[in-house]
Scaffold this motif. Structure first.
Motif, PDB file in Angstrom:
ATOM      1  N   SER A 187      87.620 -22.584   5.773  1.00 17.49           N
ATOM      2  CA  SER A 187      86.595 -21.554   5.646  1.00 17.49           C
ATOM      3  C   SER A 187      86.344 -21.215   4.177  1.00 17.49           C
ATOM      4  CB  SER A 187      87.022 -20.299   6.406  1.00 17.49           C
ATOM      5  OG  SER A 187      86.116 -19.243   6.198  1.00 17.49           O
ATOM      6  N   GLY A 188      87.409 -21.135   3.386  1.00 12.45           N
ATOM      7  CA  GLY A 188      87.247 -20.860   1.965  1.00 12.45           C
ATOM      8  C   GLY A 188      86.439 -21.940   1.261  1.00 12.45           C
ATOM      9  N   VAL A 189      86.694 -23.189   1.603  1.00 14.98           N
ATOM     10  CA  VAL A 189      85.951 -24.306   1.009  1.00 14.98           C
ATOM     11  C   VAL A 189      84.493 -24.262   1.457  1.00 14.98           C
ATOM     12  CG1 VAL A 189      85.721 -26.823   0.959  1.00 14.98           C
ATOM     13  CG2 VAL A 189      87.988 -25.778   0.826  1.00 14.98           C
ATOM     14  N   TYR A 190      84.285 -24.063   2.732  1.00 16.13           N
ATOM     15  CA  TYR A 190      82.932 -24.081   3.305  1.00 16.13           C
ATOM     16  C   TYR A 190      82.064 -22.983   2.703  1.00 16.13           C
ATOM     17  CZ  TYR A 190      79.274 -23.809   6.904  1.00 16.13           C
ATOM     18  OH  TYR A 190      78.066 -23.766   7.563  1.00 16.13           O
ATOM     19  N   HIS A 191      82.604 -21.780   2.632  1.00 10.22           N
ATOM     20  CA  HIS A 191      81.809 -20.651   2.142  1.00 10.22           C
ATOM     21  C   HIS A 191      81.686 -20.638   0.621  1.00 10.22           C
ATOM     22  CE1 HIS A 191      81.112 -18.825   6.035  1.00 10.22           C
ATOM     23  NE2 HIS A 191      82.388 -18.963   6.339  1.00 10.22           N
ATOM     24  N   ALA A 192      82.470 -21.453  -0.064  1.00 12.62           N
ATOM     25  CA  ALA A 192      82.323 -21.582  -1.513  1.00 12.62           C
ATOM     26  C   ALA A 192      81.216 -22.564  -1.890  1.00 12.62           C
ATOM     27  CB  ALA A 192      83.647 -22.026  -2.131  1.00 12.62           C
ATOM     28  N   LEU A 193      80.719 -23.327  -0.941  1.00  8.97           N
ATOM     29  CA  LEU A 193      79.638 -24.272  -1.217  1.00  8.97           C
ATOM     30  C   LEU A 193      78.335 -23.513  -1.493  1.00  8.97           C
ATOM     31  CD1 LEU A 193      80.255 -26.851   1.680  1.00  8.97           C
ATOM     32  CD2 LEU A 193      80.798 -27.173  -0.749  1.00  8.97           C
ATOM     33  N   PRO A 194      77.478 -24.066  -2.343  1.00  9.63           N
ATOM     34  CA  PRO A 194      76.138 -23.466  -2.522  1.00  9.63           C
ATOM     35  C   PRO A 194      75.400 -23.428  -1.184  1.00  9.63           C
ATOM     36  CG  PRO A 194      76.565 -25.132  -4.197  1.00  9.63           C
ATOM     37  CD  PRO A 194      77.692 -25.225  -3.210  1.00  9.63           C
ATOM     38  N   PRO A 195      74.551 -22.430  -0.986  1.00 11.90           N
ATOM     39  CA  PRO A 195      73.865 -22.295   0.312  1.00 11.90           C
ATOM     40  C   PRO A 195      73.163 -23.565   0.781  1.00 11.90           C
ATOM     41  CG  PRO A 195      73.496 -20.353  -1.027  1.00 11.90           C
ATOM     42  CD  PRO A 195      74.220 -21.326  -1.900  1.00 11.90           C
ATOM     43  N   ALA A 196      72.560 -24.313  -0.138  1.00 19.61           N
ATOM     44  CA  ALA A 196      71.851 -25.533   0.256  1.00 19.61           C
ATOM     45  C   ALA A 196      72.826 -26.572   0.805  1.00 19.61           C
ATOM     46  CB  ALA A 196      71.085 -26.098  -0.932  1.00 19.61           C
ATOM     47  N   GLU A 197      74.024 -26.677   0.199  1.00 18.22           N
ATOM     48  CA  GLU A 197      75.027 -27.632   0.684  1.00 18.22           C
ATOM     49  C   GLU A 197      75.697 -27.131   1.962  1.00 18.22           C
ATOM     50  OE1 GLU A 197      76.553 -30.036  -3.274  1.00 18.22           O
ATOM     51  OE2 GLU A 197      77.831 -28.455  -2.439  1.00 18.22           O
ATOM     52  N   GLN A 198      75.904 -25.829   2.006  1.00 17.53           N
ATOM     53  CA  GLN A 198      76.565 -25.253   3.174  1.00 17.53           C
ATOM     54  C   GLN A 198      75.735 -25.483   4.435  1.00 17.53           C
ATOM     55  OE1 GLN A 198      77.672 -20.756   4.466  1.00 17.53           O
ATOM     56  NE2 GLN A 198      78.328 -21.332   2.419  1.00 17.53           N
ATOM     57  N   ALA A 199      74.423 -25.462   4.311  1.00 14.65           N
ATOM     58  CA  ALA A 199      73.540 -25.605   5.461  1.00 14.65           C
ATOM     59  C   ALA A 199      73.673 -26.971   6.129  1.00 14.65           C
ATOM     60  CB  ALA A 199      72.096 -25.365   5.038  1.00 14.65           C
ATOM     61  N   LYS A 200      74.063 -27.989   5.357  1.00 16.86           N
ATOM     62  CA  LYS A 200      74.165 -29.335   5.926  1.00 16.86           C
ATOM     63  C   LYS A 200      75.590 -29.892   5.875  1.00 16.86           C
ATOM     64  CE  LYS A 200      72.096 -30.953   1.591  1.00 16.86           C
ATOM     65  NZ  LYS A 200      70.948 -31.683   1.007  1.00 16.86           N
ATOM     66  N   ALA A 201      76.549 -29.043   5.534  1.00 19.18           N
ATOM     67  CA  ALA A 201      77.941 -29.501   5.454  1.00 19.18           C
ATOM     68  C   ALA A 201      78.509 -29.728   6.850  1.00 19.18           C
ATOM     69  CB  ALA A 201      78.784 -28.494   4.689  1.00 19.18           C
ATOM     70  N   VAL A 202      79.403 -30.701   6.985  1.00 15.94           N
ATOM     71  CA  VAL A 202      80.081 -30.994   8.233  1.00 15.94           C
ATOM     72  C   VAL A 202      81.571 -31.102   7.953  1.00 15.94           C
ATOM     73  CG1 VAL A 202      79.853 -33.499   8.003  1.00 15.94           C
ATOM     74  CG2 VAL A 202      80.059 -32.484  10.273  1.00 15.94           C
ATOM     75  N   ILE A 203      82.393 -30.776   8.936  1.00 15.47           N
ATOM     76  CA  ILE A 203      83.856 -30.838   8.795  1.00 15.47           C
ATOM     77  C   ILE A 203      84.352 -32.038   9.589  1.00 15.47           C
ATOM     78  CG2 ILE A 203      86.030 -29.628   9.150  1.00 15.47           C
ATOM     79  CD1 ILE A 203      84.292 -27.008   9.222  1.00 15.47           C
ATOM     80  N   TYR A 204      84.925 -33.012   8.882  1.00 15.05           N
ATOM     81  CA  TYR A 204      85.435 -34.221   9.538  1.00 15.05           C
ATOM     82  C   TYR A 204      86.958 -34.136   9.607  1.00 15.05           C
ATOM     83  CZ  TYR A 204      86.336 -39.108  10.641  1.00 15.05           C
ATOM     84  OH  TYR A 204      86.764 -40.266  11.248  1.00 15.05           O
ATOM     85  N   ALA A 205      87.490 -34.139  10.835  1.00 17.74           N
ATOM     86  CA  ALA A 205      88.934 -33.995  11.047  1.00 17.74           C
ATOM     87  C   ALA A 205      89.571 -35.347  11.312  1.00 17.74           C
ATOM     88  CB  ALA A 205      89.198 -33.052  12.217  1.00 17.74           C
ATOM     89  N   GLY A 206      90.766 -35.539  10.777  1.00 19.74           N
ATOM     90  CA  GLY A 206      91.471 -36.803  10.947  1.00 19.74           C
ATOM     91  C   GLY A 206      92.042 -37.001  12.332  1.00 19.74           C
ATOM     92  N   ASN A 207      92.313 -35.894  13.052  1.00 18.16           N
ATOM     93  CA  ASN A 207      92.834 -36.037  14.410  1.00 18.16           C
ATOM     94  C   ASN A 207      92.348 -34.894  15.287  1.00 18.16           C
ATOM     95  OD1 ASN A 207      94.819 -33.776  14.416  1.00 18.16           O
ATOM     96  ND2 ASN A 207      95.876 -35.008  12.886  1.00 18.16           N
ATOM     97  N   TYR A 208      92.573 -35.047  16.592  1.00 17.32           N
ATOM     98  CA  TYR A 208      92.024 -34.069  17.535  1.00 17.32           C
ATOM     99  C   TYR A 208      92.652 -32.693  17.394  1.00 17.32           C
ATOM    100  CZ  TYR A 208      96.057 -35.149  20.649  1.00 17.32           C
ATOM    101  OH  TYR A 208      97.301 -35.334  21.191  1.00 17.32           O
ATOM    102  N   GLY A 209      93.868 -32.613  16.838  1.00 11.30           N
ATOM    103  CA  GLY A 209      94.484 -31.308  16.656  1.00 11.30           C
ATOM    104  C   GLY A 209      93.727 -30.475  15.645  1.00 11.30           C
ATOM    105  N   GLU A 210      93.399 -31.077  14.506  1.00 14.03           N
ATOM    106  CA  GLU A 210      92.635 -30.372  13.477  1.00 14.03           C
ATOM    107  C   GLU A 210      91.231 -30.048  13.962  1.00 14.03           C
ATOM    108  OE1 GLU A 210      92.994 -33.482  10.748  1.00 14.03           O
ATOM    109  OE2 GLU A 210      95.056 -33.036  10.195  1.00 14.03           O
ATOM    110  N   ALA A 211      90.598 -31.030  14.631  1.00 12.08           N
ATOM    111  CA  ALA A 211      89.253 -30.794  15.157  1.00 12.08           C
ATOM    112  C   ALA A 211      89.263 -29.674  16.189  1.00 12.08           C
ATOM    113  CB  ALA A 211      88.705 -32.083  15.770  1.00 12.08           C
TER     114      ALA A 211
END
Length: 542
Positions: free
Chosen positions: A426-450
């Protein structure tokens, strides 16, 4: 001497006796002789089932959500007739539980805990059907309560908690069929077997073992009637939607199992160690019950009608050793051996009153060792106290997967670090500029993180995660452009190969989490290839 008139007078007097007089004048049997010897046995089973339920309700919310639970909750939002690595019922249970009870830790673990209590009750019911009285029923149920594998599994949202209900339900029906010579009851066997297959595919192996046991004994006569075949047809019909899903998706579960085997992901034990693990997961003292129970089913003349059950256990044991299955795969079959063991001890002590003291000594020893081992599998102690306790007694649960290591055993370690990870993302995501945040995606290495992102993320305003691990692969990249990707548990070299630029985010070092959850979050900008092109290459089924 009696005269003729005296005889007539006496006959008239007897003819005027009321029915109540006749009953009162009949010789009475002592109360204990008139009482059914199994009276109260079912009540004992109910009480111990409630004890098992209370144990889990008091302890199942101490640590955190287990990795697999987060995954099952995510799958509950994507209901289907099949999944890559498990049968569909657990996702439906997760969805129903969440809708009806909420998604607190104690709420999602209530139904598994209830299933564990019903398993204890079934153990007692099987014992009674096999001939146990109150002591034998108590002993059987007590073993089902304190077995470490039960304490560990029954307090967690997993298909393993529900598996014994279908297996032992089938056993209970089969015993009643044999005792009452009523093959019509086999219809219920088919229904339970079909539902068991929709819960976990291991029901196939259990069913195979039971069929072999029946064919190798006089019980093979059941196959001569129509009801066994009706039962088989019902089981196949109930299982059919999952078979069709597997066929439609090119048999992903078989591919997943082949990958696990090829990678040697699971701990593969040689036969003697595998047998030793059975003693550990069941509590070594309970071997004094289930081993005699196996003996009774196989060799006791009074139990010869049920020899097929003992043979089924041996066949299933051999299959699991041959296929290098995990040691706990046998856990759902042991309640019937506990039940038979209760009958064995009941008969032994009834025939030898001089050993009456064992009616107190044996349960006391089982309870004592059960209490000693319980903190290893139940979240009873604060974490630091648990670590000291485990070191002090020099015992730990058998390891089932090769690469999962950490400060804590996996069944505890996989409950730590998820909220902290989501907060960091969340800290990383909300630190992104608004334009990047709007199209950012979170890619998880395994189903636990996802699963953790999907479960805890809405509180922090995070989008749903994407992942190519297990069933997340089918859900795809969620229309992501790939312009900005927050990478969890990704290799930096691989990220640099596929991204125009890679920057480091915060490092994750959960104090009690598993080793693989210690990594640095990466921010990928400018994916060099589209997700549509990359997705098939990213697939991880293991």
């Amino acid at each position: 001497m009696y005269s003729f008139n005296d005889s007539i007078s006496l006959a008239k007097r007897h003819s005027t006796m009321t029915e109540a007089d006749a009953i009162n004048s009949a010789p009475r049997l002592p109360f204990r002789e008139r009482r059914n010897p199994s009276d109260g046995a079912l009540g004992i089973a109910v009480v111990l089932a409630l004890v098992g339920l209370v144990i889990h309700l008091l302890t199942n919310s101490r640590y955190g959500y287990f990795r697999d639970e987060l995954y099952f909750l995510a799958c509950g939002d994507h209901l289907a007739w099949g999944y890559v690595d498990f049968a569909p019922m657990i996702a439906l249970i997760a969805k129903i539980s969440r809708v009806m009870l909420g998604d607190s830790l104690q709420a999602i673990r209530f139904l598994p805990s209830l299933a564990g209590a019903i398993k204890i009750l079934l153990t007692g019911m099987i014992a009674i059907e096999l001939g146990a009285k109150r002591f034998g029923t108590m002993l059987a149920c007590l073993c089902a309560v304190v077995a470490p594998i039960s304490l560990a599994i029954d307090g967690m949202l997993t298909m393993n908690a529900f598996e014994p209900l279908f297996w032992m339900g089938c056993v209970y029906v089969l015993i009643r069929v044999i005792k009452r010579d009523d093959p019509r009851l086999l219809i219920w066997f088919g229904v339970l077997a079909g539902l068991g297959l929709e819960n976990k595919h291991s029901m196939l192996f259990f069913g195979f073992a039971v069929v072999c046991g029946l064919l190798l004994t006089p019980n093979r006569k059941l196959f001569a009637g129509k009801y066994m075949w009706i039962a088989a047809a019902l089981a196949v019909a109930i299982f059919l939607p999952n078979i069709l899903w597997q066929q439609l998706h090119h048999w992903p579960t078989l591919e997943d199992l082949a990958n696990v085997k090829r990678m040697h992901k699971n701990v593969e034990l040689p036969p003697l160690q595998f047998l030793g693990a059975q003693l550990l997961i069941l509590n070594p003292v309970t071997a004094l019950v289930w081993l005699p129970g196996l003996f009774l089913l196989l060799f006791d003349g009074k139990a010869r009608r049920f020899r097929s059950l003992g043979i089924a256990y041996l066949i299933f044991l051999a299959l699991m050793m041959l296929l290098k299955g995990k040691d706990y795969y046998l856990a759902p079959i042991y309640p019937m051996l506990f039940a038979a063991g209760g009958v064995f001890w009941q008969q032994l002590l009834d025939a030898r009153p001089r050993f009456h003291y064992l009616k107190w000594a044996l349960p006391a020893v089982i309870i004592a060792l059960g209490a000693l081992v319980a903190p290893l599998v139940l979240p009873i102690l604060p974490v630091e106290d648990f670590i000291r306790y485990q070191a002090a007694i020099g015992m730990q649960p058998p390891k089932t997967e090769v690469y999962h290591v950490g400060v804590l055993p996996q069944h505890f370690g996989d409950e730590f670090g998820w909220k902290e990870m989501v907060e960091a993302v969340s800290g990383v995501y909300h630190a992104l500029p608004p334009a990047e945040q709007a199209k950012a995606v979170i890619y998880a290495g395994n189903y636990g993180e996802a699963g953790a992102i999907d479960f805890f993320g809405p509180k922090y305003g995070l989008p749903k995660a994407i992942s190519a691990h297990q069933n997340y692969y089918f859900w795809g990249p969620r229309d992501s452009s790939g312009d900005v990707i927050i990478l969890l548990q990704s290799d930096r070299a691989g990220a640099e190969e596929n991204c125009a630029s890679v920057t480091d985010g915060p490092a994750l070092n959960p104090a009690y989490g598993m080793q693989e959850e210690h990594y640095t979050i990466l921010i990928c900008r400018g994916l060099k290839h589209s997700f549509t092109e990359l997705w098939p290459k990213l697939k991880r089924w293991n």
